[in-house]
Design an enzyme around this catalytic site. Sequence first.
Site, PDB file in Angstrom:
ATOM      1  N   ARG A 157       0.840  -1.203   0.000  1.00  0.00           N
ATOM      2  CA  ARG A 157       0.000   0.000   0.000  1.00  0.00           C
ATOM      3  C   ARG A 157       0.872   1.249   0.000  1.00  0.00           C
ATOM      4  O   ARG A 157       0.573   2.233  -0.679  1.00  0.00           O
ATOM      5  CB  ARG A 157      -0.936  -0.022   1.209  1.00  0.00           C
ATOM      6  CG  ARG A 157      -2.015  -1.078   1.132  1.00  0.00           C
ATOM      7  CD  ARG A 157      -2.697  -1.293   2.464  1.00  0.00           C
ATOM      8  NE  ARG A 157      -3.402  -0.095   2.926  1.00  0.00           N
ATOM      9  CZ  ARG A 157      -3.930   0.035   4.153  1.00  0.00           C
ATOM     10  NH1 ARG A 157      -3.823  -0.954   5.029  1.00  0.00           N
ATOM     11  NH2 ARG A 157      -4.553   1.142   4.486  1.00  0.00           N
ATOM     12  N   CYS A 169      -1.026   5.900   9.255  1.00  0.00           N
ATOM     13  CA  CYS A 169      -1.434   4.581   8.743  1.00  0.00           C
ATOM     14  C   CYS A 169      -2.584   4.800   7.772  1.00  0.00           C
ATOM     15  O   CYS A 169      -2.613   5.812   7.064  1.00  0.00           O
ATOM     16  CB  CYS A 169      -1.814   3.650   9.892  1.00  0.00           C
ATOM     17  SG  CYS A 169      -3.198   4.242  10.894  1.00  0.00           S
TER      18      CYS A 169
END
Length: 324
Positions: free
Chosen positions: A207, A281
């Site tokens: 990601r 995050c």
Amino acid sequence: MVLPRLGSLHLAKRFTHSSSRSAPYLLFPLQLQELLNREENVKVLDATWFMPNSPRNGREEFLAKHIPKAQFLDLDAVASPHPLGLKHMLPSEATFATACESFGIRANTHVVIYDTHGVFSSPRALYMFRSFGHSNSSILNGGLPFWEVEGLSTESGQEQQPHTTHYSKPSLDTSSVRSYEQVVENAEHDPSSQHAEVVLDARSRGRYLGTDPEPRPGLSSGHIPNSIALPFHVFLQTHEGPTSYTTVRSTADIRRALNEAVGSSQAESIINGQKSVVTTCGSGMTAGVLWLGLKLLGAPKVGLYDESWTGYALRPTSKIVKDR
């Protein structure tokens, strides 16, 4: 890794870093049981949270099984509204105080937080309490699964409603949180500059690189310019069994993971406070795991980008880096 028992408190100290005025960041199940037996002014909160695409529900699992006398902390409910519709943002000072009152928490109550993953969402809840100055707070290392492995009892059903208390409106430690504007401004600094903060991204490497999709449909993957990948799971150890769960690794293991991510020199600068660090995050949840690990190392200047990648990538003006 051998996990410390209540009779081995000298081992437990390897996992904690706190001042004499603060509770340890981590408690182990037998330590919590002994604390509950010894003290009355203790509140246990289940802060279990699941990703939006998960079929599991934290509240439902709490009703099925929880630590005796625990209460459920819904991190999405105890939060400030956000113009982009983001969940579990830090609450306002008044909202935090009201939530504490509803749980029967006083300013000197020892709050112990756990989740059913082992360690996943509980550090985010601990970050919230510590950011509002409630230093008498800890997480249960290994959460509910480790509690059960130790043979300790559970119960089911609705929690008992405690007597409400008065909790004076606290002050937020603004150094503990970063806004979108601060993150954008920091990304424009030369990362070697004394003024640049180190930004650590807790998402998976795919990601971060932009090679794997985000779990939120339509959201671009990639990363903030000059940020560094440090997947949150490297601070954790997985324990296999009838129920798989995680615990926080030793501080030596956390230090090695930090060294590998940022280099030993920069890691030392973070730990001794010469460099500030910001964790991020997907939505501000697992950034709490990195925050906790850095605090266990004694790093004094650790902030968290509350919106994290979701808030950053939703804005069309954001610069997104993809390493393909």
